[in-house]
Design an enzyme around this catalytic site. Structure first.
Site, PDB file in Angstrom:
ATOM      1  N   LYS A 229      -5.992  -1.223   3.365  1.00 12.00           N
ATOM      2  CA  LYS A 229      -5.887  -2.673   3.564  1.00 12.00           C
ATOM      3  C   LYS A 229      -7.327  -3.302   3.493  1.00 12.00           C
ATOM      4  O   LYS A 229      -7.558  -4.050   3.177  1.00 12.00           O
ATOM      5  CB  LYS A 229      -5.545  -3.067   4.818  1.00 12.00           C
TER       6      LYS A 229
ATOM      7  N   HIS B  37       4.281   4.726   6.360  1.00  6.24           N
ATOM      8  CA  HIS B  37       5.562   3.897   5.940  1.00  6.24           C
ATOM      9  C   HIS B  37       6.609   4.788   6.009  1.00  6.24           C
ATOM     10  O   HIS B  37       7.564   4.338   5.153  1.00  6.24           O
ATOM     11  CB  HIS B  37       5.196   3.229   5.057  1.00  6.24           C
TER      12      HIS B  37
END
Length: 334
Positions: free
Chosen positions: A196, A247
């Site tokens: 990120k 994820h």
């Protein structure tokens, strides 16, 4: 720069001005600004550019910094000028141990961001020290105290990483994992969202719900993390997998690689549970955070996507009354 005033800068504590392509009118306005706004000004310039060098010298009392300096130098100077202490917002009466763990973990996250931006080595010694401080704080003060502390953070992204790290370390200890494994889970939690760092802040900090396109960009962060971490031989393979695979779902419906079953390690399964729980319980600008019991119920409904045996153990840990009293912040990472 015309029209600068105290009203223009609001509550800002320091101003950053880039002298690139600065015109004479702007320089005149800038020199007149200090008496009006009354805050420190850092001017970025190129030492090799004669025009900018002269402009920086002509400004005199303003602080000049070469644009080619590492970001870390700029951040250090801003912190010195503002006297900003990340621990000022912490709840009153917090123990020395949890305060120090919070401070050190923030220092590591800041260094991690700079490492990702500049392509420098990750400070593994600081990472290890942060993990050790956090595990001690969790053991002495408990998970609720840690989460109440991290929820005071002004950055949703940092808050999320600190929360996931605390949950992962405490859960590993709850499962009876050896101390070395607990420390690695905390380190993995701190590093897991490194991808990120290359997602635009306009998307990460967007106050409203993300568009489909923005969500697609956010979902690239595990792949971005893979690119950042691949050459970082100073990090363990396990921590890299947590960053790239958190994820992934057991039934193959996750991303980025659609892994299934036994291809997903116990470390990653634990990290995924902690990451989802954090995301569900954090409040966002457009929705309230779910209470812990509701979050666990939602996760149980995910069925074969998650390790349900591990989730049952996690539920036993987080649904104690002491944990449920945690105050959730209005800021969170996505």
């Amino acid at each position: 720069m015309a029209g600068l005033s105290r009203e223009t800068v609001g509550d800002a504590q320091v101003a950053l001005v880039d002298l690139q392509d600065a015109g004479q009118a702007g320089l005149v306005a800038l020199k007149a600004w200090e008496g009006v706004a009354g805050i420190p000004v850092i001017c970025l310039f190129d030492r090799k550019n004669r025009r900018e060098l002269i402009q920086a010298g002509a400004l005199g009392k303003f602080e000049a910094l070469d644009r080619s300096e590492p970001v870390a130098v700029l951040l250090t100077r801003i912190r010195a000028l503002t006297g900003n202490d990340i621990c000022k917002a912490l709840p009153p009466g917090l123990s020395r141990q949890t305060t120090e763990a919070y401070r050190k973990s923030n220092a590591f996250l800041e260094s991690l961001t700079l490492s990702a931006i500049e392509g420098a080595d990750i400070e593994v010694n600081l990472m290890s020290e942060s993990a050790a401080e956090m595990l001690t704080a969790l053991s002495l003060d408990g998970l609720s105290v840690w989460l109440n502390a991290v929820h005071t953070h002004h950055s949703g992204t940092y808050c999320h990483s600190l929360m996931v790290a605390g949950l992962a370390g405490m859960f590993a200890r709850h499962l009876g994992w050896p101390e070395e494994a607990c420390l690695e889970m905390i380190a993995g939690g701190l590093v897991h969202d490194i991808g990120k760092t290359r997602i635009p802040l306009a998307i990460l900090d967007k106050p409203g719900k993300l568009t489909e396109k923005e969500r697609e960009i956010i979902n690239r962060h595990p792949d971005i993390g893979r690119v950042i971490l691949k050459p970082r031989h100073e990090l363990s393979v396990a921590i890299k997998k947590m960053a790239v695979q958190h994820h992934e779902y057991l039934d193959g419906s996750g991303y980025p690689d659609g892994l299934t079953g036994e291809r997903i390690s116990q470390d990653v399964r634990l990290m995924t549970i902690c990451d989802i729980f954090a995301a569900l319980t954090e409040r966002r600008a457009y929705k309230d955070g779910a209470p812990p019991r509701v979050a666990v119920s939602i996760m149980k409904q995910m069925g074969p996507k998650l390790d349900q045996d591990m989730l049952s153990q996690f539920a036993r840990m987080v649904l104690e009354d002491r944990f449920c009293a945690v105050k959730r912040s209005a800021k969170s990472a996505r």
